[in-house]
Design a protein around this motif. Structure first.
Motif, PDB file in Angstrom:
ATOM      1  N   ILE A  86      47.402  44.962  44.784  1.00 54.06           N
ATOM      2  CA  ILE A  86      46.901  44.365  46.016  1.00 54.06           C
ATOM      3  C   ILE A  86      45.743  45.229  46.483  1.00 54.06           C
ATOM      4  O   ILE A  86      45.894  46.439  46.654  1.00 54.06           O
ATOM      5  CB  ILE A  86      47.984  44.319  47.103  1.00 54.06           C
ATOM      6  N   GLU A  87      44.576  44.621  46.670  1.00 56.32           N
ATOM      7  CA  GLU A  87      43.403  45.433  46.989  1.00 56.32           C
ATOM      8  C   GLU A  87      42.374  44.613  47.754  1.00 56.32           C
ATOM      9  O   GLU A  87      42.198  43.415  47.500  1.00 56.32           O
ATOM     10  CB  GLU A  87      42.794  45.972  45.686  1.00 56.32           C
ATOM     11  N   HIS A  88      41.706  45.264  48.716  1.00 59.25           N
ATOM     12  CA  HIS A  88      40.650  44.608  49.484  1.00 59.25           C
ATOM     13  C   HIS A  88      39.267  44.857  48.893  1.00 59.25           C
ATOM     14  O   HIS A  88      38.344  44.082  49.141  1.00 59.25           O
ATOM     15  CB  HIS A  88      40.663  45.101  50.933  1.00 59.25           C
ATOM     16  N   HIS A  89      39.103  45.932  48.146  1.00 58.34           N
ATOM     17  CA  HIS A  89      37.802  46.264  47.577  1.00 58.34           C
ATOM     18  C   HIS A  89      37.536  45.372  46.363  1.00 58.34           C
ATOM     19  O   HIS A  89      38.144  45.548  45.310  1.00 58.34           O
ATOM     20  CB  HIS A  89      37.753  47.738  47.170  1.00 58.34           C
ATOM     21  N   MET A  90      36.627  44.416  46.513  1.00 57.15           N
ATOM     22  CA  MET A  90      36.381  43.462  45.440  1.00 57.15           C
ATOM     23  C   MET A  90      35.750  44.101  44.207  1.00 57.15           C
ATOM     24  O   MET A  90      35.921  43.620  43.089  1.00 57.15           O
ATOM     25  CB  MET A  90      35.519  42.305  45.946  1.00 57.15           C
ATOM     26  N   ASP A  91      35.009  45.197  44.405  1.00 59.86           N
ATOM     27  CA  ASP A  91      34.458  45.894  43.242  1.00 59.86           C
ATOM     28  C   ASP A  91      35.589  46.480  42.387  1.00 59.86           C
ATOM     29  O   ASP A  91      35.513  46.483  41.152  1.00 59.86           O
ATOM     30  CB  ASP A  91      33.489  46.996  43.671  1.00 59.86           C
ATOM     31  N   VAL A  92      36.650  46.922  43.044  1.00 64.21           N
ATOM     32  CA  VAL A  92      37.816  47.451  42.330  1.00 64.21           C
ATOM     33  C   VAL A  92      38.536  46.331  41.584  1.00 64.21           C
ATOM     34  O   VAL A  92      38.910  46.477  40.417  1.00 64.21           O
ATOM     35  CB  VAL A  92      38.785  48.136  43.316  1.00 64.21           C
ATOM     36  N   VAL A  93      38.693  45.196  42.248  1.00 63.54           N
ATOM     37  CA  VAL A  93      39.386  44.058  41.642  1.00 63.54           C
ATOM     38  C   VAL A  93      38.665  43.593  40.384  1.00 63.54           C
ATOM     39  O   VAL A  93      39.267  43.385  39.332  1.00 63.54           O
ATOM     40  CB  VAL A  93      39.513  42.902  42.660  1.00 63.54           C
ATOM     41  N   THR A  94      37.352  43.430  40.478  1.00 59.13           N
ATOM     42  CA  THR A  94      36.598  42.945  39.313  1.00 59.13           C
ATOM     43  C   THR A  94      36.553  43.983  38.198  1.00 59.13           C
ATOM     44  O   THR A  94      36.483  43.628  37.022  1.00 59.13           O
ATOM     45  CB  THR A  94      35.165  42.551  39.715  1.00 59.13           C
ATOM     46  N   ALA A  95      36.602  45.271  38.556  1.00 59.46           N
ATOM     47  CA  ALA A  95      36.540  46.321  37.537  1.00 59.46           C
ATOM     48  C   ALA A  95      37.870  46.514  36.813  1.00 59.46           C
ATOM     49  O   ALA A  95      37.888  46.828  35.619  1.00 59.46           O
ATOM     50  CB  ALA A  95      36.103  47.642  38.173  1.00 59.46           C
ATOM     51  N   LEU A  96      38.990  46.315  37.519  1.00 59.10           N
ATOM     52  CA  LEU A  96      40.292  46.668  36.946  1.00 59.10           C
ATOM     53  C   LEU A  96      41.132  45.483  36.488  1.00 59.10           C
ATOM     54  O   LEU A  96      41.880  45.598  35.514  1.00 59.10           O
ATOM     55  CB  LEU A  96      41.115  47.457  37.974  1.00 59.10           C
ATOM     56  N   CYS A  97      41.032  44.360  37.188  1.00 57.90           N
ATOM     57  CA  CYS A  97      42.016  43.288  36.978  1.00 57.90           C
ATOM     58  C   CYS A  97      41.642  42.368  35.817  1.00 57.90           C
ATOM     59  O   CYS A  97      40.467  42.052  35.603  1.00 57.90           O
ATOM     60  CB  CYS A  97      42.178  42.471  38.254  1.00 57.90           C
ATOM     61  N   ASP A  98      42.670  41.916  35.116  1.00 60.20           N
ATOM     62  CA  ASP A  98      42.501  40.923  34.055  1.00 60.20           C
ATOM     63  C   ASP A  98      42.501  39.515  34.630  1.00 60.20           C
ATOM     64  O   ASP A  98      41.761  38.644  34.159  1.00 60.20           O
ATOM     65  CB  ASP A  98      43.630  41.062  33.027  1.00 60.20           C
ATOM     66  N   ARG A  99      43.343  39.276  35.631  1.00 61.30           N
ATOM     67  CA  ARG A  99      43.412  37.987  36.313  1.00 61.30           C
ATOM     68  C   ARG A  99      43.713  38.246  37.783  1.00 61.30           C
ATOM     69  O   ARG A  99      44.249  39.293  38.137  1.00 61.30           O
ATOM     70  CB  ARG A  99      44.514  37.090  35.732  1.00 61.30           C
ATOM     71  N   VAL A 100      43.364  37.276  38.641  1.00 59.88           N
ATOM     72  CA  VAL A 100      43.674  37.405  40.059  1.00 59.88           C
ATOM     73  C   VAL A 100      44.196  36.085  40.611  1.00 59.88           C
ATOM     74  O   VAL A 100      43.866  35.005  40.093  1.00 59.88           O
ATOM     75  CB  VAL A 100      42.452  37.844  40.899  1.00 59.88           C
ATOM     76  N   THR A 101      45.005  36.206  41.649  1.00 63.93           N
ATOM     77  CA  THR A 101      45.391  35.063  42.476  1.00 63.93           C
ATOM     78  C   THR A 101      44.967  35.384  43.896  1.00 63.93           C
ATOM     79  O   THR A 101      45.197  36.495  44.380  1.00 63.93           O
ATOM     80  CB  THR A 101      46.905  34.808  42.405  1.00 63.93           C
ATOM     81  N   VAL A 102      44.337  34.394  44.555  1.00 58.62           N
ATOM     82  CA  VAL A 102      43.855  34.588  45.921  1.00 58.62           C
ATOM     83  C   VAL A 102      44.707  33.759  46.879  1.00 58.62           C
ATOM     84  O   VAL A 102      44.897  32.553  46.669  1.00 58.62           O
ATOM     85  CB  VAL A 102      42.381  34.176  46.065  1.00 58.62           C
TER      86      VAL A 102
END
Length: 270
Positions: free
Chosen positions: A215-231
């Motif tokens: 769970i993260e608010h920093h979108m740069d972190v999400v795009t750098a680390l995550c394979d998939r996301v649910t919003v």
């Protein structure tokens, strides 16, 4: 040994509903986390992210829906029983024990593996001491893994926020989880501290065979680390898929920026 990402779900939540009085915090949410991935659960404040995690880990029983872990139904199971199935988590607000050392805070994370008994107490020098030494070996290994050797004996409340977050991650890892939930692990960090934690999260997945929900608010972190996301937005899934494409979805931009700002954003992008 690196755990390969697969399409095999280790966590499957279907039709999750959760209400608090007249407030519907979750409205038929479906989430599926695959083995070996870093999965992002994102959304604006109040979207239901932490409520969803609390349902997953047994803190809140859902009003409707089902939670499965490794194919086993765990809906409504008590948190300590979920933890014993290989689930660990960190919290949005630091939950460290002030006045205790870094080492002792991390050792607390071994509680799910400790088996107190009267016989072990009676024959401490034979059984209990042997078990304590085994727990300490795991703790020392994680201290090395998280590069906390230099502050291992420091009181946890005197070290900087970035290091406290690292201690909390270490405490979760000593539980030897198969599935790790990180609730905003980079909140309050500067850029250098964020980069350190990001590296440790990747290493935990790649070197310790841990599947991670982030769970993260920093979108740069999400795009750098995550394979998939649910919003999530207002307790509903509004988008899911590959991070960059999902975050660029007009519904997601509207949820974060509001309709007028989203329209301006779209006009600027055009």
């Amino acid at each position: 040994m690196t755990e390969r990402k697969t399409d095999q779900p280790i966590l499957r939540c279907t039709g999750i509903e959760r209400s608090f009085g007249g407030l519907r915090a979750l409205k038929g949410v479906d989430v599926e986390v695959h083995k070996g991935e870093i999965f992002g659960l994102v959304g604006p404040n109040g979207s239901g992210k932490t409520t969803m995690v609390n349902v997953m880990t047994g803190f809140y029983p859902p009003n409707a829906g089902q939670v499965e872990l490794y194919g086993e139904r765990i809906t409504g199971l008590a948190p300590h029983k979920v933890a014993k199935r290989g689930v660990a988590r960190t919290f949005q607000n630091l939950a460290l024990f002030k006045g205790m050392s870094v080492l002792d805070n991390i050792l607390v994370g071994r509680h799910t593996h400790m088996r107190p008994s009267s016989l072990a107490t009676l024959f401490y020098w034979i059984w209990a001491q042997r078990e304590e030494l085994a727990h300490r070996r795991v703790v020392e290994e994680i201290i090395d893994f998280m590069q906390l050797q230099d502050i291992r004996d420091e009181p946890v409340d005197v070290i900087p926020m970035g290091l406290q977050k690292r201690v909390e991650l270490a405490r979760a890892l000593v539980a030897e989880p198969r599935f790790l939930i990180l609730d905003e692990p980079m909140a309050g960090m500067n850029q250098e501290e964020k980069e350190y934690i990001a590296r440790f999260i990747l290493d935990a997945r790649d070197e310790r065979d841990v599947t991670i929900l982030l769970i993260e608010h920093h979108m740069d972190v999400v795009t750098a680390l995550c394979d998939r996301v649910t919003v999530l937005s207002y307790g509903e899934v509004i988008a899911q898929g590959e991070p960059r494409a999902t975050i660029a979805d007009p519904a997601v931009i509207t949820a974060y920026l509001g309709a007028r700002a989203a329209a301006r954003h779209a006009g600027g992008a055009a």
